[in-house]
Design a protein around this motif. Structure first.
Motif, short mmCIF file in Angstrom:
data_model
loop_
_atom_site.label_atom_id
_atom_site.label_comp_id
_atom_site.label_asym_id
_atom_site.label_seq_id
_atom_site.Cartn_x
_atom_site.Cartn_y
_atom_site.Cartn_z
N THR A 184 -1.38 39.95 -12.12
CA THR A 184 -1.12 39.62 -10.71
C THR A 184 0.38 39.59 -10.45
O THR A 184 0.92 40.48 -9.79
CB THR A 184 -1.76 38.27 -10.34
OG1 THR A 184 -1.22 37.25 -11.17
CG2 THR A 184 -3.28 38.32 -10.47
N ARG A 228 10.11 23.35 -6.89
CA ARG A 228 8.77 23.23 -6.33
C ARG A 228 8.45 21.76 -6.05
O ARG A 228 8.73 20.90 -6.89
CB ARG A 228 7.77 23.80 -7.33
CG ARG A 228 6.30 23.79 -6.91
CD ARG A 228 5.51 24.49 -8.00
NE ARG A 228 4.08 24.48 -7.83
CZ ARG A 228 3.34 25.58 -7.63
NH1 ARG A 228 3.92 26.76 -7.52
NH2 ARG A 228 2.04 25.51 -7.56
N ASN A 278 2.58 19.97 -5.52
CA ASN A 278 1.85 21.25 -5.56
C ASN A 278 1.47 21.58 -7.00
O ASN A 278 2.32 21.94 -7.82
CB ASN A 278 2.75 22.35 -4.96
CG ASN A 278 1.98 23.62 -4.68
OD1 ASN A 278 0.76 23.68 -4.87
ND2 ASN A 278 2.68 24.64 -4.24
N ILE A 328 -1.24 26.35 -11.96
CA ILE A 328 -2.37 27.01 -12.63
C ILE A 328 -2.16 26.92 -14.14
O ILE A 328 -1.03 27.00 -14.62
CB ILE A 328 -2.45 28.48 -12.17
CG1 ILE A 328 -2.98 28.52 -10.73
CG2 ILE A 328 -3.34 29.30 -13.10
CD1 ILE A 328 -3.09 29.91 -10.16
N HIS A 388 -3.15 28.70 -17.76
CA HIS A 388 -3.67 29.94 -18.34
C HIS A 388 -4.22 29.66 -19.74
O HIS A 388 -3.59 28.94 -20.51
CB HIS A 388 -2.55 30.99 -18.41
CG HIS A 388 -1.97 31.32 -17.06
ND1 HIS A 388 -1.11 30.45 -16.42
CD2 HIS A 388 -2.14 32.37 -16.24
CE1 HIS A 388 -0.78 30.98 -15.25
NE2 HIS A 388 -1.38 32.14 -15.11
N THR A 445 -8.40 17.32 -11.07
CA THR A 445 -8.94 18.67 -11.27
C THR A 445 -7.85 19.58 -11.85
O THR A 445 -6.66 19.30 -11.70
CB THR A 445 -9.40 19.27 -9.94
OG1 THR A 445 -8.29 19.26 -9.03
CG2 THR A 445 -10.55 18.48 -9.35
N ARG A 468 -7.22 29.91 -15.42
CA ARG A 468 -7.59 31.32 -15.42
C ARG A 468 -7.19 32.01 -16.72
O ARG A 468 -6.29 31.54 -17.43
CB ARG A 468 -7.03 32.05 -14.20
CG ARG A 468 -5.64 32.62 -14.31
CD ARG A 468 -5.33 33.40 -13.02
NE ARG A 468 -4.09 34.17 -13.12
CZ ARG A 468 -4.03 35.48 -13.38
NH1 ARG A 468 -5.12 36.18 -13.60
NH2 ARG A 468 -2.86 36.10 -13.44
N PRO A 498 3.01 28.58 -12.89
CA PRO A 498 3.03 29.09 -11.52
C PRO A 498 3.75 30.42 -11.51
O PRO A 498 4.27 30.86 -12.54
CB PRO A 498 3.86 28.04 -10.79
CG PRO A 498 4.84 27.57 -11.83
CD PRO A 498 4.11 27.64 -13.15
N SER A 499 3.79 31.08 -10.37
CA SER A 499 4.56 32.31 -10.26
C SER A 499 6.03 32.02 -10.57
O SER A 499 6.54 30.95 -10.23
CB SER A 499 4.40 32.91 -8.88
OG SER A 499 4.65 31.93 -7.89
N SER A 531 -3.72 35.51 -7.86
CA SER A 531 -5.17 35.43 -8.06
C SER A 531 -5.89 34.71 -6.92
O SER A 531 -5.29 33.93 -6.18
CB SER A 531 -5.44 34.67 -9.37
OG SER A 531 -4.93 33.35 -9.28
N ARG A 569 -7.43 30.12 -1.95
CA ARG A 569 -6.43 31.18 -1.73
C ARG A 569 -7.11 32.52 -1.99
O ARG A 569 -7.64 32.74 -3.08
CB ARG A 569 -5.25 31.00 -2.70
CG ARG A 569 -4.19 32.08 -2.55
CD ARG A 569 -2.99 31.84 -3.47
NE ARG A 569 -3.33 32.12 -4.86
CZ ARG A 569 -2.49 31.93 -5.88
NH1 ARG A 569 -1.28 31.46 -5.67
NH2 ARG A 569 -2.88 32.22 -7.11
N GLY A 587 -1.09 24.07 -2.06
CA GLY A 587 -0.80 25.50 -2.09
C GLY A 587 -1.04 26.17 -0.76
O GLY A 587 -0.95 27.38 -0.65
O1 TXA Z 1 -2.01 35.02 -10.01
C1 TXA Z 1 -1.70 33.84 -10.12
O2 TXA Z 1 -2.48 32.91 -9.83
C2 TXA Z 1 -0.28 33.52 -10.61
C3 TXA Z 1 -0.16 33.98 -12.07
C4 TXA Z 1 1.15 33.62 -12.69
O3 TXA Z 1 -1.24 33.48 -12.80
N1 TXA Z 1 0.01 32.13 -10.51
C5 TXA Z 1 0.26 31.53 -9.32
O4 TXA Z 1 0.56 30.19 -9.43
O5 TXA Z 1 0.22 32.11 -8.25
P1 TXA Z 1 1.13 29.31 -8.23
O6 TXA Z 1 1.49 28.02 -8.84
O7 TXA Z 1 2.21 30.05 -7.55
O8 TXA Z 1 -0.13 29.09 -7.34
C6 TXA Z 1 -1.12 28.21 -7.79
C7 TXA Z 1 -2.11 27.93 -6.70
C8 TXA Z 1 -1.45 27.09 -5.63
O9 TXA Z 1 -1.98 27.48 -4.37
C9 TXA Z 1 -1.89 25.69 -6.06
O10 TXA Z 1 -1.77 24.76 -5.06
C10 TXA Z 1 -3.33 25.96 -6.49
O11 TXA Z 1 -3.21 27.18 -7.19
N2 TXA Z 1 -3.81 24.93 -7.40
C11 TXA Z 1 -3.38 24.66 -8.63
N3 TXA Z 1 -4.04 23.60 -9.15
C12 TXA Z 1 -4.93 23.19 -8.23
C13 TXA Z 1 -5.90 22.15 -8.15
N4 TXA Z 1 -6.09 21.30 -9.15
N5 TXA Z 1 -6.62 22.05 -7.03
C14 TXA Z 1 -6.43 22.92 -6.01
N6 TXA Z 1 -5.54 23.92 -6.01
C15 TXA Z 1 -4.79 24.05 -7.10
#
Ligand code: TXA
Ligand code: MG
Length: 338
Positions: free
Chosen positions: A36, A59, A63, A66, A68, A118, A122, A143-144, A182, A196, A229
């Motif tokens: 991604t 950040r 927020n 994710i 991995h 939670t 991925r 995160p990104s 993703s 998302r 997010g």
């Molecule tokens: O494609 C992707 O998902 C990329 C690659 C690097 O894996 N990662 C990514 O991470 O876009 P980030 O941190 O930019 O976005 C993570 C998203 C955010 O919208 C965040 O709020 C949501 O996932 N998220 C993470 N943990 C969460 C949780 N426990 N409950 C609800 N949303 C969550």
């Protein structure tokens, strides 16, 4: 490439991967490729390491990140519940651009989940990072790899440009082939909810697990994230950007009358009259090919330092949902600007 050279390259890659795993174990930061976008990784069981991610990205700590993992079996170690829907979706889409939100185990530190109960998990589809996850043998918070609210990186060079000296290692895995983040699906309630949109569509999810809701609300950047997010401004270029619909020629003309067309850049499906070709990027009409090039194109027009970027919004069709979501976050409606 001769067999000898190929073997030497393989050894070099493995020694880099072991070095990356070592850095993660000692609390450092490693940027890694995925299908991604590039991620900024730290050990998800190491609070101080995870705090560094937030510091480097700027950040908000509200927020969550994710996490991995190498495969579904490892994912199950970090959740308290693994519903049938998770089993089905993981089986169909992992490794791939789908993130599942599930009740977390205590090993995932609260810094990762912004205090939530939670965790978003991925399995990324990139050979280098899958090898890294095996060598590291743990959960990788990532995160990104961009500054908060800015465009996600789709090449190692993007990461170098933006975060270069502030991280310990960047694994270069070439260009990301999906190009946008993703799909995030919350599986904690009775009905799954897409938080998302991304590379896996609602239709694909529903064909496997039945009805899926879509989170529609937006939360302002300052409010505590009701659903994290969902910040309205996100993935944005530095110059002000405005989106228009195909056929909005009248609005474009009105906009251009008040500004110098020499300082306007365009990202569109077909050329816009009145703007020089060298400040226009045309993206493919196929949603998959478009998504792959989107962030690099926005970075490219951003470097032109224009007073405004005009972006053509692709059609309101299911295949374009994720792209339209990113464009709406990166820009404002042109129609409201004139
Ligand atoms: O494609 C992707 O998902 C990329 C690659 C690097 O894996 N990662 C990514 O991470 O876009 P980030 O941190 O930019 O976005 C993570 C998203 C955010 O919208 C965040 O709020 C949501 O996932 N998220 C993470 N943990 C969460 C949780 N426990 N409950 C609800 N949303 C969550
Ligand atoms: Mg991001």
């Amino acid at each position: 490439m001769s067999d000898k050279v190929a073997a030497a390259c393989g050894r070099l890659t493995m020694s880099l991967i072991h070095k990356a795993a070592e850095i993660l174990r000692s609390g450092g930061l490693v940027a890694f490729p995925t299908e991604t976008v590039y991620g900024l990784g730290a050990d998800a069981t190491h609070a101080a390491a995870v705090r560094k991610i937030f510091a480097v990205k700027g950040r908000p700590v509200t927020n969550p990140l994710i996490v991995h993992v190498a495969d579904a079996e490892v994912a199950r170690r970090y959740v308290r519940d693994w519903p049938a829907a998770a089993e089905r979706l993981a089986g169909a889409f992992w490794p791939g651009p789908l993130t599942l939100v599930l009740p977390k185990q205590a090993a995932i530190v609260d810094e990762v989940t912004a205090g939530r109960d939670t965790v978003a998990l991925r399995v990324p589809d990139h050979p280098l990072t899958l090898q890294l996850l095996q060598a590291f043998d743990g959960p990788l918070a990532g995160p990104s790899a961009n500054r908060s609210t800015r465009l996600s990186p789709t090449t190692a060079q993007h990461v170098r440009d933006e975060l270069g000296e502030r991280i310990d290692l960047i694994l270069d895995g070439g260009e990301c082939h999906v190009g946008i983040e993703s799909t995030v699906v919350d599986l904690c309630g009775d009905t799954p909810v897409i938080l998302r949109p991304g590379g896996v569509s609602r239709q694909q999810l529903e064909s496997l697990i039945g009805s899926v809701n879509v989170f529609e609300g937006h939360v302002s950047r300052d409010s505590p994230a009701a659903s994290p997010g969902q910040h309205e401004i996100h993935y944005a270029p530095a110059s002000p950007a405005f989106w228009f619909d195909a056929g909005d020629q009248e609005n474009i003309e009105t906009f251009l009358q008040k500004r110098d067309p020499d300082h306007i850049a365009v990202v569109s499906l077909s050329p816009v009259a009145g703007i020089a070709a060298e400040r226009q990027i045309q993206l493919p009409g196929d949603p998959t090919a478009y998504a792959r090039r989107l962030y690099a194109a926005l970075r490219e027009v951003d470097r032109m330092r224009c007073v405004a970027i005009l972006i053509e919004m692709p059609p309101d069709e299911p295949d374009w949902t994720a792209v339209r979501d990113r464009l709406r976050r990166a820009s404002r409606p042109l129609a409201q600007e004139i």
